[in-house]
Design an enzyme around this catalytic site. Sequence first.
Site, PDB file in Angstrom:
ATOM      1  N   ASP A 112       2.730  62.257 -61.864  1.00 43.57           N
ATOM      2  CA  ASP A 112       2.634  61.684 -60.900  1.00 43.57           C
ATOM      3  C   ASP A 112       2.298  60.139 -60.751  1.00 43.57           C
ATOM      4  O   ASP A 112       1.385  60.051 -61.651  1.00 43.57           O
ATOM      5  CB  ASP A 112       1.977  62.430 -59.771  1.00 43.57           C
ATOM      6  CG  ASP A 112       2.503  62.414 -58.289  1.00 43.57           C
ATOM      7  OD1 ASP A 112       3.289  61.691 -57.948  1.00 43.57           O
ATOM      8  OD2 ASP A 112       1.871  63.498 -57.670  1.00 43.57           O
ATOM      9  N   ASP A 114       1.317  57.853 -57.406  1.00 48.46           N
ATOM     10  CA  ASP A 114       0.411  57.511 -56.542  1.00 48.46           C
ATOM     11  C   ASP A 114      -0.683  58.638 -56.650  1.00 48.46           C
ATOM     12  O   ASP A 114      -0.465  59.779 -56.569  1.00 48.46           O
ATOM     13  CB  ASP A 114       1.054  57.565 -55.113  1.00 48.46           C
ATOM     14  CG  ASP A 114       1.749  56.121 -54.948  1.00 48.46           C
ATOM     15  OD1 ASP A 114       1.207  55.118 -54.810  1.00 48.46           O
ATOM     16  OD2 ASP A 114       2.993  56.327 -54.897  1.00 48.46           O
TER      17      ASP A 114
END
Length: 303
Positions: A112, A114
């Site tokens: 991922d 953020d």
Amino acid sequence: MTNQNVMVSDMAITVAVSNSSLFPPASQKPPAVPGSYITISNKKLLQNLDINGGARINAWVDSMRASSPTHIKSSALSDDLNSWIVHHPSALDMFEQITNASKGKQIVMFLDYDGTLSPIVDDPDRAFMSKAMRATVRELARYFPTAIVSGRCRDKVYSFVRLAELYYAGSHGMDIKGPSKGSKYKKGAQSLLCQPACEFLPMVDEVYKTLLEVAKSTPGAKVENNKFCVSVHFRCVDEKKWTELAQQVKTVLKEYPKLRLTLGRKVLEIRPTIKWDKGKALEFLLESLGEIPFYFSCWNCSI
Ligand SMILES: O=P(O)(O)OC[C@H]1O[C@H](O[C@H]2O[C@H](CO)[C@@H](O)[C@H](O)[C@H]2O)[C@H](O)[C@@H](O)[C@@H]1O
């Protein structure tokens, strides 16, 4: 295929492998990390956000509040957390066992962006990744096919990460691209591209422009164009204005029944109603790359 999930926090990486005697099932979420934030069930929140089904605005704003929990005291390291850690040990401590469990199959890394590779910050345009993190990801990609899966527009993620050898799945998995120069891992020579929501581009662009105008009346609101989806950030909006902002977004979306609304970390996300998400993107990449998925994501996603 064996199902595996890996979650990473700033300090520890935890792995859970389902259908394996090595680890307990991965269905459980980690409890709230003391000193961090309370964990809220996203699924529950999203059930409240079906605006096309006519959910009341108050329930909707309640969900926005619930997704932005207050900071809790760092004093008590809860029993829950200790017990969760015992059952979900750090992948770094279990590396040999993981290697054995993979039995020579190709491991694929999914990251991922953020809150995982970059810290969560007020301004989404300034969610920079550190040099050290970039070096780590570069090193990782030397050993495993590595993909970054994000809600953001693919180009934006690339501008932060700047590693040409990676796979990128932007717009919540609706925009997948492999390394431009091809990959040593990919079957076949052609460069990989998958954009299952292409027909929605004009509609999403129109909604982005409308929301940009509409959000101008809310100080702190920020509208982000994520190509196949749009984000309306309320992290910097006074809580007293959330109802009004939510109502405005809802009103705009009434005209677009083919778009749906979901809730992220202090962000309203608008996306096409197609049956495609990050999970589908993972499956797609796995089919073209390998067999054992490792998914690294923020440990506590309520920040
Ligand atoms: O599904 P994700 O890949 O986790 O993307 C979700 C959203 O991530 C970004 O917003 C989040 O990070 C920002 C920067 O730290 C922060 O300001 C914001 O409050 C967070 O929600 C991205 O900017 C959004 O477009 C994504 O929807």
